[in-house]
Design an enzyme around this catalytic site. Structure first.
Site, PDB file in Angstrom:
ATOM      1  N   GLU A 104       0.836  -1.213   0.000  1.00 13.11           N
ATOM      2  CA  GLU A 104       0.000   0.000   0.000  1.00 13.11           C
ATOM      3  C   GLU A 104       0.866   1.256   0.000  1.00 13.11           C
ATOM      4  OE1 GLU A 104      -1.569   1.529   3.953  1.00 13.11           O
ATOM      5  OE2 GLU A 104      -3.268   0.425   3.126  1.00 13.11           O
ATOM      6  N   ASP A 112      -4.960  -3.394  -3.079  1.00  8.51           N
ATOM      7  CA  ASP A 112      -4.847  -1.932  -3.091  1.00  8.51           C
ATOM      8  C   ASP A 112      -3.454  -1.486  -3.521  1.00  8.51           C
ATOM      9  OD1 ASP A 112      -3.735  -2.891  -0.716  1.00  8.51           O
ATOM     10  OD2 ASP A 112      -4.579  -1.304   0.538  1.00  8.51           O
TER      11      ASP A 112
END
Length: 403
Positions: A74, A135
């Site tokens: 991330e 993500d």
């Protein structure tokens, strides 16, 4: 600047227009740019690591002291997006981008070589299963598209790397039936019925469609926006809040997680994942003008403005979907995304019956949120909040664009 560091969309140019009617903070845009640049400098100083700290000369990585491991996917995705957007203001942006990219490419997922192993320890070793987190891969692919537009060519051809990663995301991290994002390339069985709302990035899906020509990305976009609307209608009609995780996505009756499914008992609440939703939906609304994301982001902003009495300092770090607060106050990770959503309150105000006083309240809310962000420098112990706030500031200052 000339040569390899010349930026085609330089920070501060504000050359990519936002949707008509988008609110902006009051005051001088150049002053807002200076605030963003100062926060960026502090973010770099606090969280960028290079050289031997991350595996050798020429490599960089974003350090996350508040995560389970020092380097997570991330954060690397955030780093790629941020450095690409800061080109033109930071003469080192291109080199930093390439350094982070070298780190990413040196740590492929065990399940697919074009995805990123989600976690590395202080010695630079892959840990935690050596598989991916959706993500991170979404932002890494998006960052590569930004770099291709910004600098062209680059480290092994940014566009080619982006296309390979986008195809890998579609193959391993998008459910073939529902077209919803899965949790990672490791997902199977009951976890294939779970989706994390903070992975719902409409502007990324649009960029992937444009880059690849693959119409399945239209299906991905529509599936996520349809589910977001259904969840708000059925489970959060008074607030518009989304939960961290949605379960039963393949059953035809998706719903907020009933308790812990992956991270905590708050998986079904507006918690430390979903706090990014107003930023993600708002960023798409102001860049695309899509009525669906505009309505969703506007609803979130209005609820937060009412619930706090227009005081950003009252935003709590956790809410039930009905708006009941349970978290502490003060985290930029929860406050900053609402500033992006607040930008949508100026769009087409006349079609929803707003009066002049409502418009003034919306502008005051955005200005208060902006002032709060400007007065909240990055905390060196909180990489997550710092990354979310800096990217929100880039959107609010009109230094964000979709490749």
């Amino acid at each position: 600047m000339t040569g390899r560091d010349a930026a085609r969309v330089p920070f501060g140019a504000h050359s990519v227009p936002y949707a008509p009617g988008t609110l902006r903070p009051s005051g001088d845009p150049a002053a807002a740019d200076r605030q963003v640049l100062e926060h960026y400098r502090r973010w770099k100083a606090s969280f960028l690591r290079s050289g031997d700290e991350v595996g050798g000369r020429g490599r960089c990585a974003v350090f996350t002291p508040d995560a389970a491991h020092p380097f997570v996917a991330e954060a690397q995705g955030y780093g790629l997006v941020i450095t690409a957007l800061m080109a033109g203001a930071d003469p080192d942006a291109h080199a930093l981008f390439d350094g982070i990219l070298r780190h990413v490419l040196a740590h492929p997922s065990v399940n697919h070589s074009d995805l990123h192993a989600a976690q590395q320890d202080a010695g630079g070793r892959d840990v935690g299963g050596r598989d991916s987190a959706t993500d991170g891969d979404l932002d890494i692919a998006y960052g590569l598209l930004l770099a291709d537009r910004q600098w062209g060519g680059g480290h092994g051809d940014y566009k080619a790397l982006a296309l390979r990663r986008i195809d890998a995301v579609m193959e391993r991290e998008v459910h073939p039936g529902t077209r919803l994002t899965k949790l990672g390339d490791w997902s199977s069985g009951r976890f294939d019925e779970v989706s994390r709302t903070s992975d719902w990035m409409p502007d990324h899906f649009r960029a992937f469609r444009a880059a690849t020509g693959d119409p399945r990305w239209d299906e991905v976009l529509d599936a996520h926006l349809a589910l977001a609307g259904a969840l708000r209608t059925r489970h959060a009609p008074a607030t518009g809040l989304l939960p961290d995780f949605v379960v039963d996505t393949t059953s035809g009756e998706p719903r907020p997680a009933p308790g812990k499914v992956l991270e905590s008992p708050h998986d079904g609440d507006y918690h430390w994942n979903a706090c990014r939703v107003p930023w993600r939906l708002g960023a798409d609304a102001v860049t695309s003008g899509d009525a669906r994301t505009r309505a969703a982001a506007r609803g979130l902003s209005r609820w937060a403005r009412t619930a706090t009495g227009g005081d950003p300092g009252a935003i709590r770090s956790g809410y039930r979907l009905d708006g009941t607060a349970y978290g502490d106050v003060g985290s930029p990770a929860f406050c900053a995304p609402f500033a992006v959503a607040a930008m949508t309150e100026g769009e087409k105000a006349d079609d929803v019956g707003e009066g002049e006083g409502e418009g003034e309240a919306a502008q005051g809310w955005l200005d208060a949120l902006w002032a709060r962000m400007c007065g909240s420098p990055p905390d060196p112990a909180r990489a997550y909040a710092a990354g979310v706030q800096l990217q929100s500031m880039l959107v609010v200052s009109q230094n964000y664009w979709v490749p």
